[in-house]
Design an enzyme around this catalytic site. Structure first.
Site, PDB file in Angstrom:
ATOM      1  N   ALA A 280       0.820  -1.214   0.000  1.00 42.11           N
ATOM      2  CA  ALA A 280       0.000   0.000   0.000  1.00 42.11           C
ATOM      3  C   ALA A 280       0.854   1.264   0.000  1.00 42.11           C
ATOM      4  CB  ALA A 280      -0.942  -0.010   1.195  1.00 42.11           C
TER       5      ALA A 280
ATOM      6  N   ARG B  59      11.981  -9.047  -6.044  1.00 39.76           N
ATOM      7  CA  ARG B  59      12.740 -10.294  -6.063  1.00 39.76           C
ATOM      8  C   ARG B  59      12.471 -11.050  -7.362  1.00 39.76           C
ATOM      9  NH1 ARG B  59      10.943 -13.147  -0.700  1.00 39.76           N
ATOM     10  NH2 ARG B  59       8.991 -12.166  -1.351  1.00 39.76           N
TER      11      ARG B  59
ATOM     12  N   ARG C  90       3.700 -12.192  -9.193  1.00 42.29           N
ATOM     13  CA  ARG C  90       2.966 -12.033  -7.939  1.00 42.29           C
ATOM     14  C   ARG C  90       2.263 -10.673  -7.882  1.00 42.29           C
ATOM     15  NH1 ARG C  90       7.562 -14.397  -3.756  1.00 42.29           N
ATOM     16  NH2 ARG C  90       7.645 -16.524  -4.605  1.00 42.29           N
TER      17      ARG C  90
ATOM     18  N   SER D 113       2.722  -7.974  -6.201  1.00 39.59           N
ATOM     19  CA  SER D 113       3.566  -6.775  -6.279  1.00 39.59           C
ATOM     20  C   SER D 113       3.950  -6.474  -7.722  1.00 39.59           C
ATOM     21  CB  SER D 113       4.821  -6.950  -5.418  1.00 39.59           C
ATOM     22  OG  SER D 113       5.539  -8.113  -5.805  1.00 39.59           O
TER      23      SER D 113
ATOM     24  N   GLN E   4      10.919  -7.768   7.084  1.00 38.58           N
ATOM     25  CA  GLN E   4      11.726  -8.054   5.896  1.00 38.58           C
ATOM     26  C   GLN E   4      12.899  -7.084   5.731  1.00 38.58           C
ATOM     27  OE1 GLN E   4       9.274  -8.307   2.374  1.00 38.58           O
ATOM     28  NE2 GLN E   4       7.689  -9.512   3.415  1.00 38.58           N
TER      29      GLN E   4
ATOM     30  N   HIS F  33       9.522   4.033   7.999  1.00 35.71           N
ATOM     31  CA  HIS F  33       9.440   3.703   9.427  1.00 35.71           C
ATOM     32  C   HIS F  33      10.838   3.287   9.850  1.00 35.71           C
ATOM     33  CE1 HIS F  33       8.011   2.450  13.277  1.00 35.71           C
ATOM     34  NE2 HIS F  33       8.046   1.161  13.043  1.00 35.71           N
TER      35      HIS F  33
ATOM     36  N   ASP G 196       5.619   6.099  17.391  1.00 39.34           N
ATOM     37  CA  ASP G 196       4.772   5.281  16.525  1.00 39.34           C
ATOM     38  C   ASP G 196       4.395   3.970  17.218  1.00 39.34           C
ATOM     39  OD1 ASP G 196       3.782   4.900  13.563  1.00 39.34           O
ATOM     40  OD2 ASP G 196       4.773   3.023  14.075  1.00 39.34           O
TER      41      ASP G 196
ATOM     42  N   GLU H 118      -4.289   9.817  14.132  1.00 33.10           N
ATOM     43  CA  GLU H 118      -4.457   8.584  13.364  1.00 33.10           C
ATOM     44  C   GLU H 118      -5.660   7.752  13.799  1.00 33.10           C
ATOM     45  OE1 GLU H 118      -1.236   6.371  11.658  1.00 33.10           O
ATOM     46  OE2 GLU H 118       0.197   7.460  12.893  1.00 33.10           O
TER      47      GLU H 118
END
Length: 491
Positions: free
Chosen positions: A47, A68, A76, A78, A110, A132, A217, A393
């Site tokens: 997203a 990848r 896939r 993505s 990941q 992040h 966060d 948020e």
């Protein structure tokens, strides 16, 4: 690798926790020009990856996606998303060596594998971007000293980042430069251009630090944003059914109630949310919220302490290494709760009914927002950062519950947020059960009758609500967000 925050001395820790500056619009006069003519390669097409990429391309930047080999060969999701939107797609080996900026927008768990794969491929003097900072701060990832490391963190889900951009606006954004990796002193210029390319500069940008972003966060998502909504949903549903409310009606009152209540919060803070109640109901909601704050303060403080110390992150990373055993168990258990499995209610619930019959829910929102904000500020996080990670948020997360209950919330949020949510809610539900047993008629599921109130008491309560620090800073920050669209459409 060592937790980066824990390698700092106390003075450095406090300096990074307290880094927060609201940037003026004039600081973005050059827009995204610093990155124009340079190659930006995004790793990850979820997203955030897709929607940031779309915005950046529409802002005139050269965007491609490194995936990848297996993702490309097997076509896939993505690969499909990137190619269907007309982006150039290639393997890491094909695209990373030419990149001036590599943006890592894969899930937290990941990041280490991705960064270790792309670092040897990155050219000398390139930049690495995050949205992040968990990998840098909590994992302690070591980045080559010739690489500039920056962060642009939109304070909204990826879909909102795109929708607000298409409307000619943007979403509030935090930007930062990792102090250990700014060899040419260009980190801030890169971060500003990236933020402008996503549209964030139109809604307000905070110059922050990796440390402040991560610690705030994590605290927000674990407590008020996700944990409090999950605990509140389960507790309120069970209470309503226990008192004879139709389970279908009870489920709808809660599922759509959070969204409706927090839309008022978004538009006018806690003040407007409380003003939607009658005077007797407002006084009762205030009293309940004060009780809740006293009960829950130690739990909020424990979560903040565990986040600051790194205890939370080490526990979660141990679960990663154990194939997410705890996370998956908690996810399965949540799916079997009475709230998640209740039948749907086909009737209509009016907007004001959510307020009139949800006094306890409003008290939970007020208590949770204020506690999260206060606990962060007491830990050295600046008020503006604490606001974005608590009140701002909350309507966005409430909207996910309105779509498909807690299941949708836990699917949309990151695995990091989901893990922290379960830690909080599993502790909060038993903590609040004695409180729930003492509720009065009208606190939940029934409206409090109109009646006379003490003017002096009402005056004092209104003053207490309006004078809270989160209301003061919120009024200023919401002034930059007046063009953002409404989220809620009550069911």
């Amino acid at each position: 690798m060592a937790n980066y925050f824990n390698t700092l001395n106390l003075r450095q820790q406090l300096a990074q926790l307290g880094k927060c500056r609201f940037m003026g619009r004039d600081e973005f006069a050059d827009g995204a020009s610093y990155l124009q003519g340079k190659k930006v390669v995004i790793v990850g097409c979820g997203a955030q990856g897709l929607n940031q990429g779309l915005n950046m391309r529409d802002s005139g930047l050269d965007i491609s996606y490194a995936l990848r080999k297996e993702a490309i060969a097997e076509k896939r999701a993505s690969w499909r998303k990137a190619t269907e939107n007309g982006f150039k797609v290639g393997t890491y080996e094909e695209l990373i060596p030419q990149a001036d900026l590599v943006v890592n927008l894969t899930p937290d768990k990941q990041h280490s594998d991705v960064v270790r794969t792309v670092q040897p491929l990155m050219k000398d003097g390139a930049a690495l971007g995050y949205s992040h900072g968990f990998n840098i701060v909590e994992v302690g990832e070591q980045i080559r000293k010739d690489i500039t490391v920056v962060m642009v963190a939109p304070k909204c889900p990826g879909t909102e980042v795109r929708e607000e951009y298409k409307r000619g606006f943007g979403v509030p954004t935090l930007i930062a430069v990792h102090p250990e990796n700014d060899p040419k002193g260009e980190g801030m210029a890169i971060a500003k251009a990236w933020a402008a390319a996503t549209g964030g500069h139109r809604a307000g940008v905070l110059e922050s630090s990796f440390v402040a972003e991560v610690k705030s966060d994590l605290m927000g998502e674990q407590t008020i944003l996700c944990g409090m909504l999950q605990a509140g949903s389960l507790l309120c549903f069970d209470k309503l059914v226990e008192e004879g409310t139709d389970p279908a009606y009870a489920e709808k009152l809660i599922q759509f109630g959070w969204e409706t209540i927090t839309e008022a919060l978004k538009q006018g803070g806690i003040t407007l949310m409380m003003d939607r109640l009658s005077n007797p109901a407002k006084l009762r909601a205030y009293a309940l919220s004060e009780q809740l704050k006293e009960i829950m303060a130690p739990l909020f403080q424990k979560h903040m302490d565990d986040i600051i110390s790194g205890e939370f992150s080490s526990g979660m990373m141990a679960d990663w290494a154990n194939d997410d055993k705890k996370l998956l168990t908690w996810r399965e258990e949540t799916g079997k709760t009475a709230f998640e499995t209740a039948p749907q209610y086909e009737g209509k619930i009016g907007e004001q009914e959510y307020f009139d019959k949800g006094v306890l829910m409003i008290a939970m929102v007020k208590a949770g927002v204020e506690l999260a904000f206060e606990t962060m500020v007491d830990s050295g996080i600046i008020e503006e950062s604490a606001y974005y990670e608590s009140l701002h948020e909350l309507p966005l997360i409430a909207n996910t519950i309105a779509r498909k209950r807690l299941y949708e919330m836990n699917v949309v949020i990151s695995d990091t947020a989901e893990y922290g949510n379960y830690l909080f809610s599993y502790a909060c539900v038993p903590l609040l059960k004695p409180f729930m047993a003492e509720l009065q008629p009208g606190d939940l599921g029934k409206a409090i009758p109109e009646g006379a109130v003490d003017n002096a008491q009402l005056h004092d309560v209104n003053e207490a609500i309006r004078s809270h620090a989160i209301e003061q800073v919120g009024k200023k920050l919401r002034g930059y967000m007046t063009d953002m669209k409404r989220i809620a459409v009550a069911g």
